[in-house]
Design a protein around this motif. Structure first.
Motif, PDB file in Angstrom:
ATOM      1  N   ALA A  91     -29.178   7.381  20.412  1.00 23.61           N
ATOM      2  CA  ALA A  91     -29.175   8.692  21.053  1.00 23.61           C
ATOM      3  C   ALA A  91     -29.711   9.696  20.040  1.00 23.61           C
ATOM      4  O   ALA A  91     -29.281   9.718  18.888  1.00 23.61           O
ATOM      5  N   VAL A  92     -30.680  10.492  20.486  1.00 26.84           N
ATOM      6  CA  VAL A  92     -31.237  11.562  19.663  1.00 26.84           C
ATOM      7  C   VAL A  92     -30.949  12.859  20.393  1.00 26.84           C
ATOM      8  O   VAL A  92     -31.307  13.012  21.562  1.00 26.84           O
ATOM      9  N   VAL A  93     -30.289  13.784  19.713  1.00 28.11           N
ATOM     10  CA  VAL A  93     -29.909  15.064  20.296  1.00 28.11           C
ATOM     11  C   VAL A  93     -30.641  16.171  19.549  1.00 28.11           C
ATOM     12  O   VAL A  93     -30.648  16.190  18.312  1.00 28.11           O
ATOM     13  N   VAL A  94     -31.256  17.089  20.308  1.00 26.96           N
ATOM     14  CA  VAL A  94     -31.924  18.253  19.719  1.00 26.96           C
ATOM     15  C   VAL A  94     -31.203  19.487  20.239  1.00 26.96           C
ATOM     16  O   VAL A  94     -31.061  19.669  21.449  1.00 26.96           O
ATOM     17  N   ASP A  95     -30.735  20.331  19.314  1.00 18.31           N
ATOM     18  CA  ASP A  95     -29.938  21.491  19.689  1.00 18.31           C
ATOM     19  C   ASP A  95     -30.243  22.659  18.763  1.00 18.31           C
ATOM     20  O   ASP A  95     -30.687  22.466  17.629  1.00 18.31           O
ATOM     21  N   ALA A  96     -29.998  23.846  19.254  1.00 13.44           N
ATOM     22  CA  ALA A  96     -30.090  25.040  18.418  1.00 13.44           C
ATOM     23  C   ALA A  96     -28.793  25.163  17.627  1.00 13.44           C
ATOM     24  O   ALA A  96     -27.751  24.671  18.039  1.00 13.44           O
ATOM     25  N   ALA A  97     -28.882  25.827  16.490  1.00  9.59           N
ATOM     26  CA  ALA A  97     -27.703  26.035  15.654  1.00  9.59           C
ATOM     27  C   ALA A  97     -27.758  27.434  15.061  1.00  9.59           C
ATOM     28  O   ALA A  97     -28.836  28.025  14.931  1.00  9.59           O
ATOM     29  N   HIS A  98     -26.601  27.938  14.725  1.00 13.02           N
ATOM     30  CA  HIS A  98     -26.508  29.226  14.047  1.00 13.02           C
ATOM     31  C   HIS A  98     -26.021  28.964  12.632  1.00 13.02           C
ATOM     32  O   HIS A  98     -25.042  28.249  12.441  1.00 13.02           O
ATOM     33  N   ALA A  99     -26.712  29.522  11.672  1.00 13.84           N
ATOM     34  CA  ALA A  99     -26.316  29.367  10.274  1.00 13.84           C
ATOM     35  C   ALA A  99     -26.113  30.757   9.676  1.00 13.84           C
ATOM     36  O   ALA A  99     -26.776  31.715  10.065  1.00 13.84           O
ATOM     37  N   HIS A 100     -25.201  30.838   8.748  1.00 10.54           N
ATOM     38  CA  HIS A 100     -24.904  32.113   8.103  1.00 10.54           C
ATOM     39  C   HIS A 100     -24.872  31.912   6.604  1.00 10.54           C
ATOM     40  O   HIS A 100     -23.943  31.268   6.130  1.00 10.54           O
TER      41      HIS A 100
END
Length: 168
Positions: free
Chosen positions: A65-74
């Motif tokens: 399974a390959v998942v592509v997602d947005a992320a928030h980094a601080h």
């Protein structure tokens, strides 16, 4: 132990929240590519809003399974891509958070408890810049889409069932 040959590629996010739609954009490009050059048999391309139950349903029974997602980094670097792998049943946590209420980590833990983790899980988390209403990705995140498509294609090509022949 049975061999699982199904490959699930899942774009997570909301295509109407700008950079949160990066997973959907990658899946759209993969679908275009599949129309010209078919993906290996058993490859499923799907989009998801990030709900852990839906994610689990999409990757259940998958060898990869390959998942592509947005992320928030601080602090963040928009367009920066983090590659994470499920290792010994634990997903390494990036210095980012999901853009959804419950994150991928919760989906992994629930899938582990239910015994339905894929054999191999790879996550591409893309740091976003914009999450306001709209359908266009920011330029820095848009620039990451085509390299992500190539990276996902590479993950699929490296999967043992696509390189070592397929079971009868």
């Amino acid at each position: 132990m049975r061999t699982r040959t199904r490959i699930a590629v899942i774009g997570v996010g909301n295509e109407f929240r700008r950079d949160d739609g990066v997973g959907w954009a990658v899946l759209a490009r993969l679908r275009e590519r599949a129309a010209r050059r078919p993906l290996p048999p058993g490859t499923v391309l799907a989009t998801c809003d990030g709900d852990p139950g839906r994610l689990i349903g999409l990757w259940e029974g998958a060898g990869l399974a390959v998942v592509v997602d947005a992320a928030h980094a601080h602090p963040g670097t928009p367009g920066r891509v983090h590659r994470l792998e499920l290792d010994a049943g634990h997903l390494a946590q990036p210095p980012t958070t999901s853009s959804h209420g419950l994150g991928l980590g919760e989906a992994v833990e629930l899938a582990r408890a239910l015994g339905v983790l894929p054999d191999h899980l790879v996550v591409y988390a893309v740091e976003g810049a914009e999450s306001t209403l709209g359908t266009c990705l920011s330029p820095t995140v848009e620039a990451a889409v085509q390299p992500l498509v190539r990276a996902v294609e590479s993950e699929i090509a490296r999967h043992p069932q696509t390189t070592a022949g397929r079971p009868a």
